[in-house]
Design a protein around this motif. Structure first.
Motif, PDB file in Angstrom:
ATOM      1  N   ARG A  10      30.300   4.218 -24.891  1.00  0.00           N
ATOM      2  CA  ARG A  10      29.920   3.333 -25.994  1.00  0.00           C
ATOM      3  C   ARG A  10      28.886   4.037 -26.875  1.00  0.00           C
ATOM      4  O   ARG A  10      27.873   4.529 -26.383  1.00  0.00           O
ATOM      5  CB  ARG A  10      29.319   2.033 -25.460  1.00  0.00           C
ATOM      6  N   ARG A  12      26.304   3.486 -29.895  1.00  0.00           N
ATOM      7  CA  ARG A  12      25.629   2.461 -30.697  1.00  0.00           C
ATOM      8  C   ARG A  12      25.487   2.960 -32.135  1.00  0.00           C
ATOM      9  O   ARG A  12      25.713   4.142 -32.417  1.00  0.00           O
ATOM     10  CB  ARG A  12      24.265   2.137 -30.092  1.00  0.00           C
ATOM     11  N   PRO A  13      25.094   2.077 -33.064  1.00  0.00           N
ATOM     12  CA  PRO A  13      24.830   2.543 -34.435  1.00  0.00           C
ATOM     13  C   PRO A  13      23.610   3.469 -34.443  1.00  0.00           C
ATOM     14  O   PRO A  13      22.790   3.424 -33.524  1.00  0.00           O
ATOM     15  CB  PRO A  13      24.524   1.242 -35.198  1.00  0.00           C
ATOM     16  N   GLN A  87      20.758   7.909 -21.763  1.00  0.00           N
ATOM     17  CA  GLN A  87      19.347   8.178 -22.027  1.00  0.00           C
ATOM     18  C   GLN A  87      18.650   6.896 -22.502  1.00  0.00           C
ATOM     19  O   GLN A  87      19.322   5.956 -22.967  1.00  0.00           O
ATOM     20  CB  GLN A  87      19.201   9.288 -23.087  1.00  0.00           C
ATOM     21  N   THR A  88      17.350   6.859 -22.397  1.00  0.00           N
ATOM     22  CA  THR A  88      16.586   5.717 -22.903  1.00  0.00           C
ATOM     23  C   THR A  88      16.875   5.540 -24.394  1.00  0.00           C
ATOM     24  O   THR A  88      16.886   6.517 -25.147  1.00  0.00           O
ATOM     25  CB  THR A  88      15.078   5.931 -22.647  1.00  0.00           C
ATOM     26  N   GLY A  89      17.152   4.306 -24.793  1.00  0.00           N
ATOM     27  CA  GLY A  89      17.445   4.022 -26.191  1.00  0.00           C
ATOM     28  C   GLY A  89      18.929   4.128 -26.537  1.00  0.00           C
ATOM     29  O   GLY A  89      19.314   3.951 -27.691  1.00  0.00           O
ATOM     30  N   ALA A  90      19.771   4.394 -25.535  1.00  0.00           N
ATOM     31  CA  ALA A  90      21.199   4.602 -25.820  1.00  0.00           C
ATOM     32  C   ALA A  90      22.002   3.303 -25.896  1.00  0.00           C
ATOM     33  O   ALA A  90      23.140   3.307 -26.351  1.00  0.00           O
ATOM     34  CB  ALA A  90      21.807   5.515 -24.747  1.00  0.00           C
ATOM     35  N   GLY A  91      21.398   2.199 -25.439  1.00  0.00           N
ATOM     36  CA  GLY A  91      22.097   0.915 -25.538  1.00  0.00           C
ATOM     37  C   GLY A  91      22.506   0.300 -24.207  1.00  0.00           C
ATOM     38  O   GLY A  91      23.355  -0.593 -24.182  1.00  0.00           O
ATOM     39  N   LYS A  92      21.896   0.732 -23.113  1.00  0.00           N
ATOM     40  CA  LYS A  92      22.239   0.172 -21.791  1.00  0.00           C
ATOM     41  C   LYS A  92      21.819  -1.293 -21.703  1.00  0.00           C
ATOM     42  O   LYS A  92      22.622  -2.158 -21.367  1.00  0.00           O
ATOM     43  CB  LYS A  92      21.556   0.973 -20.662  1.00  0.00           C
ATOM     44  N   THR A  93      20.547  -1.546 -21.993  1.00  0.00           N
ATOM     45  CA  THR A  93      20.037  -2.915 -21.857  1.00  0.00           C
ATOM     46  C   THR A  93      20.675  -3.826 -22.901  1.00  0.00           C
ATOM     47  O   THR A  93      20.982  -4.981 -22.622  1.00  0.00           O
ATOM     48  CB  THR A  93      18.495  -2.920 -21.945  1.00  0.00           C
ATOM     49  N   TYR A  94      20.917  -3.281 -24.094  1.00  0.00           N
ATOM     50  CA  TYR A  94      21.612  -4.063 -25.122  1.00  0.00           C
ATOM     51  C   TYR A  94      22.993  -4.481 -24.596  1.00  0.00           C
ATOM     52  O   TYR A  94      23.420  -5.609 -24.778  1.00  0.00           O
ATOM     53  CB  TYR A  94      21.758  -3.235 -26.400  1.00  0.00           C
TER      54      TYR A  94
END
Ligand code: ADP
Ligand code: MG
Length: 355
Positions: A10, A12-13, A87-94
């Motif tokens: 996935r 993200r933008p 990586q952190t900020g890649a959209g996992k939690t989103y």
């Protein structure tokens, strides 16, 4: 034999910062819904996954492809695991939660609230001779310690195994949820405890009690929001942060090693799988090794400024794609594994949570 792991990527933008840093330069271009081209200074290569979600993809699309089959199986008593990597900020939690767990915009709701809704939906339409109970547990693994996110005083939960080779979390808190709203309320109060420095694991257990023969079966959906996979060197970390990063990288490589060992084929599979090398792989042992369905969502930034981390995430996903295991028929293999000393001595932990 069909592989029971679904691997998706996935993208993200671009974030505002990436737009600024890389002047909108991106490292991937779409071919179709299963393939894309990755490009950096050195190379250009095509990669294929079971599905690729691009920036315009909807949370509902991700849920339907990745999680819905697992939800449908869970109410029949089959286990399933959904893992987000990147990586952190890649959209996992989103992807797991959405912008927030109590997100009002229905379209932005993440996998977790959708899984909860989906389980209740399936139960509503299921046959009436079965009584269903849904329970929720939440733990995080931080510095190789398992902490109960529903009772923070339990900060060193032990992982055990019962005689059916099911993995158990000893004494973990379980709350019975009677409707989706109640589940989200419970989750939202504890949600901000989790951080990108820990692996966060949500466990939804469906208990099926047949009215006719009183037999109880369980099906579980495990959602894993992994800690950030970025390399230590890149973060320029020191002290505690450096220690955290090393521990995270170690457990993620343990996950990679387990996946690699599983790809070696059935002949070598039983004796060399290093599930015990980390708490993460130990908890996921029966999820990755046998009686479960697994979905891996590789979350990536599309920005050229993050190309090396994106490539490392893509490679992790490619390795995972080779896992071969069939759900529900793993018992014989488990016994074989035990003979080779790969699985701990049997122990009856029937009062513990079965993972
Ligand atoms: P991670 O959990 O991997 O560290 P986050 O999920 O927190 O990353 O995402 C980082 C930021 O990017 C957040 O502000 C999040 O809202 C945003 N974001 C991530 N994925 C998407 C997406 N698919 N669409 C829109 N925004 C996203
Ligand atoms: Mg996160």
């Amino acid at each position: 034999m069909m592989s029971n792991i679904t691997v998706c990527a996935r993208f993200r933008p671009l974030s505002a910062k990436e737009r600024k840093d890389s002047c909108d330069s991106i490292c991937i271009s779409s071919i179709d819904s299963e393939s894309f081209i990755f490009k950096d200074e050195k190379d250009e290569c095509t990669y294929s996954f079971d599905k690729v979600f691009y920036e315009e993809s909807k949370q509902a699309d991700v849920y339907e492809f990745l999680a819905l089959p697992i939800v449908k199986d869970a109410v029949k008593g089959v286990n399933g695991t959904i893992i987000t990597y990147g990586q952190t900020g890649a959209g996992k939690t989103y992807s797991v939660e959405g912008p927030s767990i109590l997100e009002c915009d229905v379209q932005k709701k993440g996998l977790l609230p959708r899984v909860v809704d989906g389980l209740f939906e399936c139960i509503k339409s299921a046959d009436e001779s079965t009584k269903y109970t849904i329970k929720l547990s939440m733990v995080e693994i931080y510095m190789e310690k398992v902490r109960d996110l529903l009772d923070l005083t339990k900060d060193n939960i032990q992982i055990k195994e019962n005689k059916e080779q099911e993995i158990l979390l000893s004494g973990v808190t379980e709350i019975t949820i009677s409707d989706p709203e109640g589940a989200l309320q419970s989750l939202s109060t504890e949600m901000n405890v989790g951080s990108s420095r820990s692996h966060c694991i949500y466990i939804l257990t469906v208990q099926l009690e047949s009215n006719t023969d009183k037999r109880v079966k369980t099906g579980k959906v495990i959602l894993v929001d992994l800690a950030g996979s970025e390399k230590v060197e890149k973060t320029g970390a020191e002290g505690k942060v450096l220690e955290e990063s090393k521990t995270i990288n170690k457990s993620l490589s343990a996950l990679g090693n387990v996946i690699n060992a599983l790809t070696c084929g059935p002949s070598t599979r039983s004796s060399h799988i290093p599930f015990r090398d980390s708490k993460l792989t130990r908890i996921l042992q029966d999820a990755l090794g046998g009686n479960s369905r697994t979905a891996l969502l590789c979350c990536c930034s599309p920005s050229a400024s993050n190309a090396s981390e994106t490539l490392s995430t893509i490679r992790f996903g490619m390795r995972a794609k080779h896992i071969k295991a069939s759900p529900l028929v793993s018992r014989r293999e488990d016994k074989h594994a035990k003979k080779h000393g790969d699985i701990s001595p049997t122990k009856d932990e029937s009062c513990d949570r079965i993972l």
